[in-house]
Every structure is written in structure tokens, then in C-alpha cells.
Design a protein around this motif. Structure first.
Motif, PDB file in Angstrom:
ATOM      1  N   HIS A  50      14.227  75.152   5.941  1.00 46.00           N
ATOM      2  CA  HIS A  50      15.322  75.781   5.179  1.00 46.00           C
ATOM      3  C   HIS A  50      16.222  76.562   6.131  1.00 46.00           C
ATOM      4  CE1 HIS A  50      17.296  77.641   1.698  1.00 46.00           C
ATOM      5  NE2 HIS A  50      17.313  78.750   2.428  1.00 46.00           N
ATOM      6  N   GLU A  51      17.525  76.437   5.877  1.00 47.73           N
ATOM      7  CA  GLU A  51      18.510  77.212   6.640  1.00 47.73           C
ATOM      8  C   GLU A  51      19.857  77.144   5.934  1.00 47.73           C
ATOM      9  OE1 GLU A  51      19.215  77.611  11.306  1.00 47.73           O
ATOM     10  OE2 GLU A  51      20.151  75.788  10.496  1.00 47.73           O
ATOM     11  N   SER A  52      20.516  78.297   5.829  1.00 47.09           N
ATOM     12  CA  SER A  52      21.879  78.388   5.280  1.00 47.09           C
ATOM     13  C   SER A  52      22.005  77.712   3.918  1.00 47.09           C
ATOM     14  CB  SER A  52      22.886  77.788   6.265  1.00 47.09           C
ATOM     15  OG  SER A  52      22.812  78.441   7.520  1.00 47.09           O
ATOM     16  N   GLY A  53      21.017  77.931   3.062  1.00 46.04           N
ATOM     17  CA  GLY A  53      21.067  77.415   1.702  1.00 46.04           C
ATOM     18  C   GLY A  53      20.656  75.962   1.543  1.00 46.04           C
ATOM     19  N   LEU A  54      20.321  75.279   2.633  1.00 49.37           N
ATOM     20  CA  LEU A  54      19.913  73.869   2.567  1.00 49.37           C
ATOM     21  C   LEU A  54      18.417  73.754   2.835  1.00 49.37           C
ATOM     22  CD1 LEU A  54      20.838  70.877   2.334  1.00 49.37           C
ATOM     23  CD2 LEU A  54      21.067  70.884   4.827  1.00 49.37           C
ATOM     24  N   THR A  55      17.732  72.978   2.002  1.00 54.80           N
ATOM     25  CA  THR A  55      16.298  72.739   2.159  1.00 54.80           C
ATOM     26  C   THR A  55      16.042  71.251   2.355  1.00 54.80           C
ATOM     27  OG1 THR A  55      15.758  74.628   0.746  1.00 54.80           O
ATOM     28  CG2 THR A  55      14.020  73.005   1.102  1.00 54.80           C
ATOM     29  N   GLN A  56      15.211  70.928   3.311  1.00 55.84           N
ATOM     30  CA  GLN A  56      14.827  69.548   3.567  1.00 55.84           C
ATOM     31  C   GLN A  56      13.314  69.469   3.734  1.00 55.84           C
ATOM     32  OE1 GLN A  56      16.869  66.530   3.975  1.00 55.84           O
ATOM     33  NE2 GLN A  56      18.168  67.906   2.779  1.00 55.84           N
ATOM     34  N   SER A  57      12.709  68.418   3.185  1.00 55.60           N
ATOM     35  CA  SER A  57      11.264  68.236   3.328  1.00 55.60           C
ATOM     36  C   SER A  57      10.958  66.819   3.787  1.00 55.60           C
ATOM     37  CB  SER A  57      10.539  68.524   2.014  1.00 55.60           C
ATOM     38  OG  SER A  57      10.837  67.542   1.050  1.00 55.60           O
ATOM     39  N   VAL A  58       9.914  66.702   4.583  1.00 60.98           N
ATOM     40  CA  VAL A  58       9.412  65.404   5.029  1.00 60.98           C
ATOM     41  C   VAL A  58       7.902  65.416   4.841  1.00 60.98           C
ATOM     42  CG1 VAL A  58       9.204  63.783   6.952  1.00 60.98           C
ATOM     43  CG2 VAL A  58      11.273  65.180   6.729  1.00 60.98           C
ATOM     44  N   ASN A  59       7.349  64.328   4.309  1.00 56.60           N
ATOM     45  CA  ASN A  59       5.899  64.268   4.097  1.00 56.60           C
ATOM     46  C   ASN A  59       5.330  62.988   4.679  1.00 56.60           C
ATOM     47  OD1 ASN A  59       5.659  62.129   1.855  1.00 56.60           O
ATOM     48  ND2 ASN A  59       7.173  63.529   1.031  1.00 56.60           N
ATOM     49  N   ILE A  60       4.038  62.977   4.842  1.00 54.56           N
ATOM     50  CA  ILE A  60       3.343  61.802   5.386  1.00 54.56           C
ATOM     51  C   ILE A  60       1.917  61.788   4.870  1.00 54.56           C
ATOM     52  CG2 ILE A  60       2.437  62.910   7.474  1.00 54.56           C
ATOM     53  CD1 ILE A  60       4.086  59.459   7.501  1.00 54.56           C
ATOM     54  N   THR A  61       1.369  60.612   4.691  1.00 51.56           N
ATOM     55  CA  THR A  61      -0.045  60.428   4.370  1.00 51.56           C
ATOM     56  C   THR A  61      -0.670  59.551   5.438  1.00 51.56           C
ATOM     57  OG1 THR A  61       0.296  60.637   1.978  1.00 51.56           O
ATOM     58  CG2 THR A  61      -1.709  59.525   2.697  1.00 51.56           C
ATOM     59  N   GLU A  62      -1.807  59.998   5.969  1.00 50.31           N
ATOM     60  CA  GLU A  62      -2.555  59.204   6.934  1.00 50.31           C
ATOM     61  C   GLU A  62      -3.988  59.056   6.427  1.00 50.31           C
ATOM     62  OE1 GLU A  62      -1.101  57.724   9.195  1.00 50.31           O
ATOM     63  OE2 GLU A  62       0.575  58.912   9.952  1.00 50.31           O
ATOM     64  N   GLY A  63      -4.650  57.977   6.813  1.00 49.96           N
ATOM     65  CA  GLY A  63      -6.049  57.810   6.427  1.00 49.96           C
ATOM     66  C   GLY A  63      -6.414  56.374   6.145  1.00 49.96           C
ATOM     67  N   GLY A  64      -7.664  56.181   5.761  1.00 49.07           N
ATOM     68  CA  GLY A  64      -8.144  54.839   5.472  1.00 49.07           C
ATOM     69  C   GLY A  64      -9.604  54.848   5.062  1.00 49.07           C
ATOM     70  N   ARG A  65     -10.168  53.672   4.924  1.00 56.34           N
ATOM     71  CA  ARG A  65     -11.570  53.512   4.546  1.00 56.34           C
ATOM     72  C   ARG A  65     -12.431  53.592   5.799  1.00 56.34           C
ATOM     73  NH1 ARG A  65     -12.278  50.353  -0.606  1.00 56.34           N
ATOM     74  NH2 ARG A  65     -11.519  52.439  -1.150  1.00 56.34           N
TER      75      ARG A  65
END
Length: 473
Positions: free
Chosen positions: A182-197
Motif C-alpha cells: 500500500h502507498e498513496s491510497g493504492l493497494t496491490q496484492s499478489v498471492n501464490i500457492t505452492e505444494g503437492g502430494r
């Protein structure tokens, strides 16, 4: 697995057989789930959930019926559940017009323990989660770091009235991570999923979780100064993570035969290519398969919830629609062998036809070469949110970030980007598939009514095609 659960399953099969049902199968299951939630360096919770029970599916007078029992305590309890299910089948059979039949299947007796290098444990999970959370939190402009590592230990026993007895034991290890800047009224998000059997190695090998934590944190921070994209129809190069969701939504779901037949329209709709087996639905570069035998993917299993042995199934070959994912009932309708895709979330639910590991097949293109040929276009990276119509025809999928391609060079970082198209037009536009084939974990696919959430793999290489691109802001 608790031997008593297996005993109840075997008893249920014999009791149903004595009651003259046409068919019966039982799934006895046990699961331990351990989950940790860490936010901004603080452990919000550590949860352990244990669940066990049996699911009973039978056919009487040509009609299916299903029931489940959590932690069964007696044979009398099992008998009552079966008697009630038989009554339900007989009641609904009065108005049934269609005949019932199943595709033949072999009787199998087998026990499988799936490979695990390092057995998952709570201490190691907390350690990895804490490290990843700190990596994200320490990145400039990050205001929130969310890390949720979890694992399950699973035991499944399948038995049916045709003589099959199949035990499968496996673990799944996954880490979900979100970086919010977040900065100057703007919010950005990034996500990730890792894993396996498998074991802890599914998130530690090659520092996979830590590297992904660093990548999403840096990208979320940089997106604060990124530009929006103008709306235009252009060449797009999609990375494997984005391709995995695209494959899931507009190739995997409409390949499930129950959707093709219109018998399962809840949550994910039908299929626009109904009746198009043998017809060209994409370019010659489009090859699609489903393969439950891909080791270590979340869709890896050797027998499905009907006791059918799994195999790789070609769905699309050089742009031609070849097959759908089949269970024993739809296999009879289509006169095709069952593909081993019948699965339920757990013993509480009746199994449905589900993807295992649906992928676009790789090509021989170097990704840099794919980009160099693009004069005006976009590099689309990492899945976000899909919006697909009921027939999987019109689609739009947002990406976590994109980059402009100008004269073969990757230039400006772009935020809040959505990619849109129609299935046949986009499939026909694919002119290159990369050599960077990757399988990604999917942990929240919904289907059915009542809704069942399922884990699986989806994947493919980078692909190049034509679609409409725009920013939502």
C-alpha cells in the motif's frame, strides 16, 4: 486406517448384497488436517482436525442412493443407513424412465502407499511459514503478510460388490501466501500457492516456498507504481501459472462428461462443445490431456472413487476434440472406457466426475523466442479470478500482473489486468506453446450441489494467442 472402518465397509458390502441391490460401493476414509495461519509475524492459529467415516453408494431398482456415517460405532448403525438408502432408491425408482448400467470394470485388490520423502510435521510447518512471512513483511511497502501452510494425512479404503478392495495412503503439503502492498491510497496484492502430494519436500525443495514469498512481495511492491493497460485486442503470451487456471476453466470443466450431458450444471456449468467429438475446436498447436498419474501433483492417484485405475486421457489432439472425462455410467452412454476421474471431497459426498491434472501439452518453443516475435502485445502472468459463462464459451480471467511487449521486448509493468475472449476464437488463435511445462496446485475447485471443494493439479507451458486485454481501473 482404523481396521474397524474397513470391517464396517466389508460388512456393508455383504449386507447390501444380501439385500439384492444391483451395485454397492463403500469408501472408508480417515484424514488428519494440520493448518497454521501467520499474519505479519504473529501466529493467529494452529488447528488440527481429525475426521473419519464411511460413504455408502448403492443402486436398487435402477436408481442411485447415497448415505454417509461419521465415526460409525456399530453394524446396526450401518444396517439402518443401508436400509434407508434402499427405501429411497425404491421410492424414486417409481418415476425413473431411464435404464441403468455401468461400464464393466476389473475387480482389484491393492494397497498403495504414495511416496513421501519427509513426513509432514507441525514444527517444520511453523518454521517454514515463519520464514516466508518474514520475507514478505520485510519487503518495502508491504503492509500485510499472510502465510497459511497446511498438510493432510489421508487413508482411503474402497470396496465394492464386484470384489474390489483398494487402500490408498498419502499426504498433501501446501502453503498459501499473500503479499499486500500500500502507498498513496493504492493497494496491490499478489498471492501464490505452492505444494503437492508427498511430504514437506513439496514446499522446501529448491527453497520453493521462500523463493515464491520473495517473488510475490517484490511484485506487489512494484505494482504500486505500475500503469493500467488500455483496452485492446492483441497478442498475449501467458505464463504457465495463468495457463493452469485458463486450462482448468475453459478446457477441464467442459471436458467432464456429466456437464456435457447436462446432468451436472451446478457451480461450473455445462459445455459449449457438446456433440463435437471429432470436430476441430482449436489450432493444431492445442493438445490437452488429463493425467492422474503425474507424480507429486495434487491430482496424483492410481484408483478413483469408483475403483477405476487411472491413466492419461487425451482430450484434444492437434485442435480436434477427442474425448471427455468419463465415469462408469457416462462411459456406457458414450461407449468409452471410464477415465478414472470419479472423485468426492470426502466420504460425506457422492463422487462426481472431476479433473485430476488437466494440462495443455508443451511445445518446443523457447519462451524468449515466443516474445521476440511479438510487435505489440502483453506478457500475462499468474492466475487471479475467473469469470466464465455456463457453457464455458465466454471467459474473462484477471491476472496478478502483466507486462507490455513492444517490438519483441518486455517493457512496462501493468496492474489490474483482465484477459477476455471466447473459447473457440482463442483456441484457434494459439500459434505457439513453450517448452516450460509446469503443473500448478489448485486447492479450491467447486462443483456440485451440495458444493464439493476439491484439490487437483492443472498446468501447461507458456502459450501465445490473441485475446482482449484491459485494466479494471
Amino acid at each position: 486406517m482404523d481396521t474397524q472402518l474397513e470391517e464396517f465397509a466389508d460388512y456393508a458390502i455383504k449386507y447390501a448384497d444380501d439385500a439384492k441391490v444391483q451395485y454397492c460401493d463403500i469408501r472408508s476414509e480417515e484424514q488428519e488436517r494440520v493448518s497454521i495461519l501467520i499474519e505479519n509475524g504473529e501466529t493467529e492459529h494452529v488447528r488440527t482436525i481429525n475426521d473419519s467415516g464411511i460413504g455408502i453408494r448403492l443402486v436398487k431398482d435402477g436408481t442411485w442412493s447415497f448415505c454417509s456415517i461419521t465415526n460409525p460405532e456399530s453394524k446396526e448403525q450401518v444396517r439402518k443407513a443401508i436400509d434407508s438408502s434402499i427405501k429411497n432408491s425404491m421410492h424414486y425408482a417409481k418415476n425413473k424412465k431411464e435404464s441403468f448400467s455401468l461400464y464393466p470394470n476389473k475387480s482389484i485388490q491393492k494397497k498403495i502407499d504414495y511416496h513421501t520423502e519427509q513426513k509432514p510435521n507441525l514444527e517444520e510447518l511453523i518454521k517454514i511459514g515463519t520464514i516466508c512471512n518474514k520475507i514478505i513483511s520485510d519487503t518495502p511497502k508491504i503492509i500485510k503478510s499472510i502465510v497459511n501452510p497446511w498438510y493432510t494425512n489421508n487413508s482411503k479404503y474402497f470396496a465394492n460388490s464386484e470384489g474390489s478392495k483398494i487402500s490408498q495412503n498419502f499426504s498433501d503439503v501446501v502453503i498459501d501466501m499473500v503479499a499486500i502492498a500500500h502507498e498513496s491510497g493504492l493497494t496491490q496484492s499478489v498471492n501464490i500457492t505452492e505444494g503437492g502430494r508427498g511430504g514437506i519436500e513439496q514446499i522446501t525443495k529448491g527453497d520453493k516456498a521462500q523463493n515464491s514469498a520473495q517473488e510475490i512481495a517484490k511484485k506487489a511492491s512494484k505494482l504500486l507504481s505500475a500503469k493500467p493497460a488500455k483496452e485492446e485486442k492483441a497478442t498475449v503470451v501467458m505464463n504457465p501459472d495463468f495457463v493452469s487456471l485458463l486450462t482448468h476453466e475453459i478446457l477441464g470443466h467442459p471436458s467432464e462428461a456429466d456437464r456435457v450431458l447436462g446432468k451436472e450444471m451446478a457451480w461450473a456449468g455445462g459445455a459449449w462443445w457438446k456433440g463435437k467429438i471429432g470436430e476441430k475446436i482449436g489450432s493444431e498447436h492445442l493438445n490437452v490431456f488429463d493425467d492422474p498419474t503425474i507424480e507429486e501433483s495434487l491430482g496424483w492417484y492410481l484408483f478413483d472413487d469408483e475403483g477405476v485405475q487411472t491413466k492419461k486421457t487425451t482430450l484434444v489432439e492437434e485442435g480436434v476434440l477427442k474425448n471427455h472425462m468419463q465415469n462408469r455410467e457416462t462411459g456406457k452412454i458414450f461407449n468409452e472406457e471410464p477415465t478414472g476421474n470419479m472423485r468426492a471431497t470426502n466420504y460425506r459426498f457422492m463422487p462426481l466426475i472431476r479433473m485430476a491434472c488437466t494440462c495443455i501439452e508443451n511445445g518446443d518453443w523457447d519462451v524468449d523466442e515466443m516474445i521476440k516475435e511479438v510487435k505489440n502485445g502483453y506478457l500475462i502472468s499468474n492466475m487471479k479470478i475467473p469469470s466464465i459463462d455456463m457453457k464455458r464459451y465466454n471467459w474473462s480471467i484477471s491476472c496478478q500482473y502483466a507486462q507490455k511487449i513492444e517490438n519483441g521486448e518486455v517493457t512496462d509493468l501493468l496492474r489490474d489486468v483482465i484477459v477476455m475472449g471466447t473459447a473457440p476464437e482463442f483456441f484457434q488463435s494459439i500459434d505457439a506453446c513453450g517448452n516450460d511445462f509446469t503443473v500448478r496446485p489448485i486447492t479450491n475447485c467447486g462443483k456440485g450441489d451440495p458444493m464439493q471443494s476439491m484439490i487437483m493439479g492443472n498446468g501447461g507451458p507458456s502459450i501465445r494467442g490473441v485475446a482482449t486485454v484491459k485494466s479494471v481501473n
